[in-house]
Every structure is written in structure tokens, then in C-alpha cells.
Design a protein around this motif. Structure first.
Motif, PDB file in Angstrom:
ATOM      1  N   ALA A   4       0.835  -1.196   0.000  1.00  0.00           N
ATOM      2  CA  ALA A   4       0.000   0.000   0.000  1.00  0.00           C
ATOM      3  C   ALA A   4       0.864   1.236   0.000  1.00  0.00           C
ATOM      4  N   TRP A   5       0.391   2.249  -0.711  1.00  0.00           N
ATOM      5  CA  TRP A   5       1.034   3.557  -0.758  1.00  0.00           C
ATOM      6  C   TRP A   5       0.023   4.571  -0.245  1.00  0.00           C
ATOM      7  N   TYR A   6       0.457   5.415   0.672  1.00  0.00           N
ATOM      8  CA  TYR A   6      -0.398   6.459   1.197  1.00  0.00           C
ATOM      9  C   TYR A   6       0.183   7.816   0.835  1.00  0.00           C
ATOM     10  N   GLN A   7      -0.679   8.724   0.388  1.00  0.00           N
ATOM     11  CA  GLN A   7      -0.252  10.053  -0.038  1.00  0.00           C
ATOM     12  C   GLN A   7       0.459  10.786   1.092  1.00  0.00           C
ATOM     13  N   TYR A   8      -0.011  10.605   2.327  1.00  0.00           N
ATOM     14  CA  TYR A   8       0.601  11.271   3.478  1.00  0.00           C
ATOM     15  C   TYR A   8       2.033  10.783   3.625  1.00  0.00           C
ATOM     16  N   LYS A   9       2.962  11.668   3.350  1.00  0.00           N
ATOM     17  CA  LYS A   9       4.403  11.377   3.430  1.00  0.00           C
ATOM     18  C   LYS A   9       4.833  10.273   2.471  1.00  0.00           C
ATOM     19  N   SER A  10       4.004   9.941   1.504  1.00  0.00           N
ATOM     20  CA  SER A  10       4.300   8.861   0.546  1.00  0.00           C
ATOM     21  C   SER A  10       4.715   7.593   1.284  1.00  0.00           C
ATOM     22  N   SER A  11       3.985   7.294   2.339  1.00  0.00           N
ATOM     23  CA  SER A  11       4.285   6.124   3.162  1.00  0.00           C
ATOM     24  C   SER A  11       3.951   4.840   2.416  1.00  0.00           C
ATOM     25  N   THR A  12       4.771   3.832   2.606  1.00  0.00           N
ATOM     26  CA  THR A  12       4.525   2.531   1.968  1.00  0.00           C
ATOM     27  C   THR A  12       4.530   1.412   3.009  1.00  0.00           C
ATOM     28  N   TYR A  13       3.784   0.380   2.722  1.00  0.00           N
ATOM     29  CA  TYR A  13       3.648  -0.759   3.618  1.00  0.00           C
ATOM     30  C   TYR A  13       3.641  -2.026   2.777  1.00  0.00           C
ATOM     31  N   TYR A  14       4.227  -3.091   3.343  1.00  0.00           N
ATOM     32  CA  TYR A  14       4.339  -4.346   2.602  1.00  0.00           C
ATOM     33  C   TYR A  14       4.024  -5.532   3.498  1.00  0.00           C
ATOM     34  N   ALA A  15       3.408  -6.530   2.901  1.00  0.00           N
ATOM     35  CA  ALA A  15       3.236  -7.793   3.600  1.00  0.00           C
ATOM     36  C   ALA A  15       4.589  -8.484   3.713  1.00  0.00           C
ATOM     37  N   ASP A  16       4.747  -9.294   4.729  1.00  0.00           N
ATOM     38  CA  ASP A  16       6.012  -9.994   4.932  1.00  0.00           C
ATOM     39  C   ASP A  16       6.377 -10.855   3.726  1.00  0.00           C
ATOM     40  N   SER A  17       5.369 -11.369   3.039  1.00  0.00           N
ATOM     41  CA  SER A  17       5.616 -12.269   1.912  1.00  0.00           C
ATOM     42  C   SER A  17       6.319 -11.587   0.743  1.00  0.00           C
ATOM     43  N   VAL A  18       6.267 -10.259   0.669  1.00  0.00           N
ATOM     44  CA  VAL A  18       6.861  -9.555  -0.460  1.00  0.00           C
ATOM     45  C   VAL A  18       7.871  -8.508  -0.033  1.00  0.00           C
ATOM     46  N   LYS A  19       8.000  -8.279   1.244  1.00  0.00           N
ATOM     47  CA  LYS A  19       8.881  -7.229   1.751  1.00  0.00           C
ATOM     48  C   LYS A  19      10.318  -7.481   1.287  1.00  0.00           C
ATOM     49  N   GLY A  20      10.948  -6.431   0.777  1.00  0.00           N
ATOM     50  CA  GLY A  20      12.317  -6.548   0.288  1.00  0.00           C
ATOM     51  C   GLY A  20      12.415  -6.966  -1.171  1.00  0.00           C
ATOM     52  N   ARG A  21      11.305  -7.402  -1.748  1.00  0.00           N
ATOM     53  CA  ARG A  21      11.307  -7.835  -3.154  1.00  0.00           C
ATOM     54  C   ARG A  21      10.390  -6.972  -4.023  1.00  0.00           C
ATOM     55  N   PHE A  22       9.310  -6.462  -3.459  1.00  0.00           N
ATOM     56  CA  PHE A  22       8.344  -5.648  -4.202  1.00  0.00           C
ATOM     57  C   PHE A  22       8.429  -4.203  -3.738  1.00  0.00           C
ATOM     58  N   THR A  23       8.175  -3.280  -4.678  1.00  0.00           N
ATOM     59  CA  THR A  23       8.180  -1.855  -4.361  1.00  0.00           C
ATOM     60  C   THR A  23       6.977  -1.186  -5.010  1.00  0.00           C
ATOM     61  N   ILE A  24       6.186  -0.493  -4.209  1.00  0.00           N
ATOM     62  CA  ILE A  24       5.045   0.253  -4.719  1.00  0.00           C
ATOM     63  C   ILE A  24       5.443   1.716  -4.840  1.00  0.00           C
TER      64      ILE A  24
END
Length: 125
Positions: free
Chosen positions: A50-70
Motif C-alpha cells: 500500500a502507498w499512502y499520499q501522506y508522506k508517501s508512506s509505503t507498507y508491505y506484507a512480509d511475503s513480499v517485503k524486500g522484493r516488491f516496491t510500490i
């Protein structure tokens, strides 16, 4: 009417990369949040980024963290999901979404309210 359109899916070998795109049309204001989810055959849908406009914050599930970038493109209505080091277990239909639970104080990856039609990703071993 608002619409989210995904593209960029395809077939790739394990270890490869793909970039998925999501174009939002019919919106009257920039999106406050965009998320990506996926659903593999026989499995429940999973919110993965997920990408949030506020501060361009991003969040990732553990299954993709470190491999996927939004990320958001220069065009504020276009978003990407860069997928690297793909694994066979990443095979799924991938969906772009908005109306994220984090906008209402919930888990940033808890739930997305509005989904696109999806694009298929197949990763072979």
C-alpha cells in the motif's frame, strides 16, 4: 465512473522481475491511497502493498517485503508495483485497489474497498 486498470502481467522465470502498472481514471481528486493485492488459485485474496499520499508512506506484507516496491509515477493517477526476485509462489492474479482501511485509522494493509479487474502473473521454476 472511477476505474482502476492494471497492466504489465505476464510469465517470467523464478528470479526474474516484472513491473505492474495501475492507472486510475474518473477520479476527481488525487488518490489518498493505492494498494496492491493478489489472489492465487484456491487461496484467499491477500493485500500485499500500500502507498499512502501522506508522506508517501509505503507498507508491505512480509511475503513480499524486500522484493516488491510500490510507487507513484509523475502522473499522480498512475502507480507501479515493481516485483523483483519473483518466486513460483508469487503466481496469482494481481489487483490494484483504493479506499484503504489505513485512511480510516485501520491497519494500512487491512483491507481495500475498491478493486480493479486484475492482471495475471505466472512465475515458473
Amino acid at each position: 465512473d472511477k476505474q482502476l486498470m492494471e497492466s504489465g502481467g505476464g510469465s517470467v522465470q523464478a528470479g526474474g522481475s516484472l513491473i505492474l502498472s495501475c492507472v486510475a481514471t474518473g477520479y476527481t481528486a488525487p488518490l489518498g491511497c493505492v494498494g496492491w493485492g493478489r489472489q492465487a488459485p484456491g487461496k484467499a485474496r491477500e493485500e500485499i502493498a500500500a502507498w499512502y499520499q501522506y508522506k508517501s508512506s509505503t507498507y508491505y506484507a512480509d511475503s513480499v517485503k524486500g522484493r516488491f516496491t510500490i510507487s507513484q509515477a509523475k502522473d499522480p493517477y498512475t502507480f507501479y508495483l515493481q516485483m523483483d526476485n519473483l518466486r513460483p509462489e508469487d503466481t496469482a492474479m494481481y489487483y490494484c485497489a483504493d479506499d484503504c482501511s489505513g485512511e480510516y485509522g485501520g491497519d494500512p494493509l487491512g483491507d481495500f474497498g475498491y478493486w480493479g479487474q486484475g492482471t495475471s502473473v505466472t512465475v515458473s521454476s
